[in-house]
Design an enzyme around this catalytic site. Structure first.
Site, short mmCIF file in Angstrom:
data_model
loop_
_atom_site.label_atom_id
_atom_site.label_comp_id
_atom_site.label_asym_id
_atom_site.label_seq_id
_atom_site.Cartn_x
_atom_site.Cartn_y
_atom_site.Cartn_z
N HIS A 26 0.85 -1.19 0.00
CA HIS A 26 0.00 0.00 0.00
C HIS A 26 0.88 1.24 0.00
O HIS A 26 1.90 1.28 0.69
CB HIS A 26 -0.91 0.00 1.23
CG HIS A 26 -1.61 1.30 1.48
ND1 HIS A 26 -1.20 2.19 2.46
CD2 HIS A 26 -2.66 1.89 0.87
CE1 HIS A 26 -2.00 3.25 2.46
NE2 HIS A 26 -2.89 3.08 1.50
N SER A 27 0.51 2.25 -0.79
CA SER A 27 1.21 3.53 -0.83
C SER A 27 2.66 3.31 -1.29
O SER A 27 2.89 2.77 -2.37
CB SER A 27 1.13 4.21 0.53
OG SER A 27 1.60 5.55 0.46
N LEU A 28 3.62 3.72 -0.50
CA LEU A 28 5.03 3.50 -0.84
C LEU A 28 5.32 2.02 -1.05
O LEU A 28 6.07 1.65 -1.96
CB LEU A 28 5.92 4.08 0.26
CG LEU A 28 7.42 3.77 0.19
CD1 LEU A 28 8.04 4.35 -1.07
CD2 LEU A 28 8.13 4.29 1.43
#
Length: 615
Positions: free
Chosen positions: A377-379
């Site tokens: 998730h995200s980075l």
């Protein structure tokens, strides 16, 4: 003596009651048969809600045989390992592994109960600080422990097509290739001379991204990577971790390096199927200070640094008041491309940490016999995409910032002849997430206020976007970046997963100019300046039809073989050479005088300009 007709009323009142009782009994029997048939023949995924959690999660009606089938069919995944790879100038050589065994869970049962209590507490979403400090665990798994949860992940009915490097698992092979690609700046003409050996196109199992419950389980693994445990200083220093890198030696000069749950580095949570044939690596995303859409953690400083390296145009140089994360910025909208690429490839950065994380997992699970997928998730999603492209792994990312710019700067290997629509990388996002959509920038944005330069919007491979702005009337808000919101309020709110389409033509940082140390000329042609027009040419070919250019003279002389032709040509050459300026580049003309509207009225040399100015 009673008449016959007097008994009829008594008989007529009892007979309907008996019929009613028989009807009720028949209906009850029919309903029982229907219920048994429903439980016996309806698919397990409908009863289980998409993932198996044991008798406490709605499957107590199933018999033991069916439960055993679900546990041995290869679709049930459990957390088996946690890998840690240190980052930063001191910790980047740290490689550790924690095995989540039955004995380990029993030894830490008290901490696990406390963890379950933390993720069941209610949070006031109107208070941003409470939201930031909250334990971000999906409501769909309320009461379930992240360390013991069992998830259902299904393979796609159609396999994916892949073309991978033959020597990708040979020690130091990929490192040497990436170093060479960096030295030649990704020049395709030079890279093709290496003649890399690629495997033939073949099919591999991939996750079923069209199945909603599979997508929820992959998102849950991404959320599981944020788990903070153990949390007390005493527990951090316990020797439950196994050192899989160089032997760990206490460093008196750097006492902050402890053997155990490290505060600084990249984590990967490894879920393994019950048949040990498929492994899913969940890569931890950003723990952001002041960034509401992420989770609080100890790795905040390094997460922020790598975010600004991967997703900014030039070292997070947004304004003159910003402190850059590297020294590649040169001047306004001008950046050193060589410097940027070297910064991304440093050993203490997250890309190299992700490669080492995968290599450590592949030492336990042979890639030739095990399917390895990555998610995050995200980075963590962006890193999953990068390592998936490097090794040819299926990757599923959630709410990841645009990673196309980082892919090009790292010069990742591209399989020749493989169409882009066959790439096994999927980016799930929603239109109300400013980070995924690439609009979390500008002076007043939440990312800018928190010190994050999230300037990229372009993704690679497939995009699977939930249009919550149109369908649900949502507004763009950083809270919609949370994995908790994505699972509970978006994925589970839709009956189907969104269609996955290829990324349309896209370019990040179009207004920046990137320079290289070996550039002989500007990357882009200079724009004409009306205040500095070009000086007139000193050679007037229109008045001298007999004159030839030097190139033309050489070409004519090469065609001429007769002695008379050679002598006649040589007689013309001196007259032509006398018309050319002796050293045109050493003493160029410049404008000496201009009219009031900018037109040059007098041309001359620098010496003449000095004379005019002195007068």
């Amino acid at each position: 003596m009673k008449q016959l007709g007097e008994e009829h009323p008594l008989i007529s009142t009892k007979r309907p009651r008996a019929k009613k009782r028989r009807s009720i009994a028949i209906c009850a029997a029919v309903l029982t048969l229907i219920a048994f048939g429903f439980i016996r023949f309806v698919p397990k995924d409908i009863l289980a809600g998409g993932w198996y959690e044991g008798e406490k999660d709605g499957l107590s009606a199933l018999d033991n045989e069916e439960v055993r089938d679900m546990q041995t069919d290869g679709t049930t995944f459990e957390l088996k390992h946690i890998f840690h790879r240190g980052t930063g100038s001191h910790n980047y050589m740290v490689h550790r592994r924690l095995d989540v065994t039955k004995e380990y869970l029993e030894a830490h049962s008290e901490e696990l109960e406390e963890l379950t209590t933390m993720q069941t507490s209610e949070v006031d979403e109107s208070n941003l600080q409470d939201v930031y400090d909250a334990y971000d665990w999906p409501q769909a798994h309320t009461g379930k422990n992240p360390w013991t949860i069992k998830l259902q992940i299904r393979q796609s009915p159609t396999n994916g097509v892949v073309k991978r490097l033959k020597e990708r698992h040979t020690p130091n092979f990929l490192d040497s290739y990436l170093a060479y690609a960096l030295s030649v700046k990704g020049n395709p003409a030079l890279l093709n001379k290496i003649e890399l050996e690629w495997e033939d196109e073949h099919e591999i199992p991939i996750p079923d991204v069209k199945d909603r419950d599979t997508v929820v389980s992959l998102a849950t693994i991404s959320s599981n990577a944020y788990v903070k445990f153990p949390k007390d200083d005493k527990e951090k220093k316990r020797s439950d971790w196994i050192d899989v890198g160089d032997p760990w030696v206490p460093d008196e000069n750097h006492t902050d390096i402890n053997f155990g749950w490290a505060d600084d580095g990249l984590r990967g949570h490894v879920f393994v199927s019950t048949d040990n044939k498929t492994v899913v690596i969940g890569i931890k995303g950003t723990s952001g200070a002041g960034l509401i859409g992420t989770g609080p953690e100890e790795t905040t400083a390094n997460d922020k640094l790598n975010d600004n390296l991967l997703f900014s145009c030039c070292c997070a140089r947004v304004g003159y008041m910003w402190t850059t994360v590297c020294d590649c910025y040169q001047k306004a909208y001008t950046c050193d491309q060589d410097c940027l690429e070297k910064e991304l490839m440093r050993q203490d950065r997250y890309y190299q940490a992700t490669l080492d994380l995968y290599r450590n997992v592949s030492q336990l699970y042979d890639p030739s016999t095990t399917n390895i997928w990555v998610t995050g998730h995200s980075l963590g999603g962006a890193l999953a995409s990068l390592v998936g492209r490097t090794y040819g792994l299926p990757a599923v990312a959630f709410e990841a910032p645009g990673e196309m710019l980082a892919t090009r700067r790292l010069h990742l290997p591209q399989p020749p002849g493989l169409p882009k629509h066959l790439e096994n990388i999927w980016h799930f996002g929603n239109t109300a997430d400013p980070i995924y959509m690439g609009v979390c920038n500008g002076v007043s944005s939440s990312c800018n206020v928190a010190g994050y330069a999230m300037e990229t919007a372009c993704h690679t491979a497939h995009q699977c976007v939930y249009d919550v702005v149109t369908d649900m009337g949502w507004r763009v808000n950083l809270l919609n970046h949370r994995i908790h919101t994505v699972i509970d309020d978006i994925i589970l709110a839709y009956n189907d997963t969104p269609p996955c389409v290829q990324q349309p033509p896209c370019r990040d940082c179009f207004n920046w100019r990137f320079t290289s140390s070996d550039d002989n000329k500007n990357d882009e042609p200079p724009l004409p300046n009306p205040l500095h027009p070009k000086p007139p040419s000193t050679v007037r070919s229109s008045n001298m039809p007999h004159e030839q250019s030097p190139n033309a003279s050489r070409s004519l002389s090469s065609l001429c073989t007769e002695p008379s032709c050679t002598s006649s040509f040589q007689s013309v050459s001196p007259s032509f050479s006398s018309q050319l300026p002796s050293h045109p580049s050493q003493n160029p003309q410049r404008c000496l005088r201009r009219t009031w509207y900018g037109r040059c009225s007098k041309w001359g040399h620098n010496s003449a300009a000095h004379h005019v100015s002195s007068i």
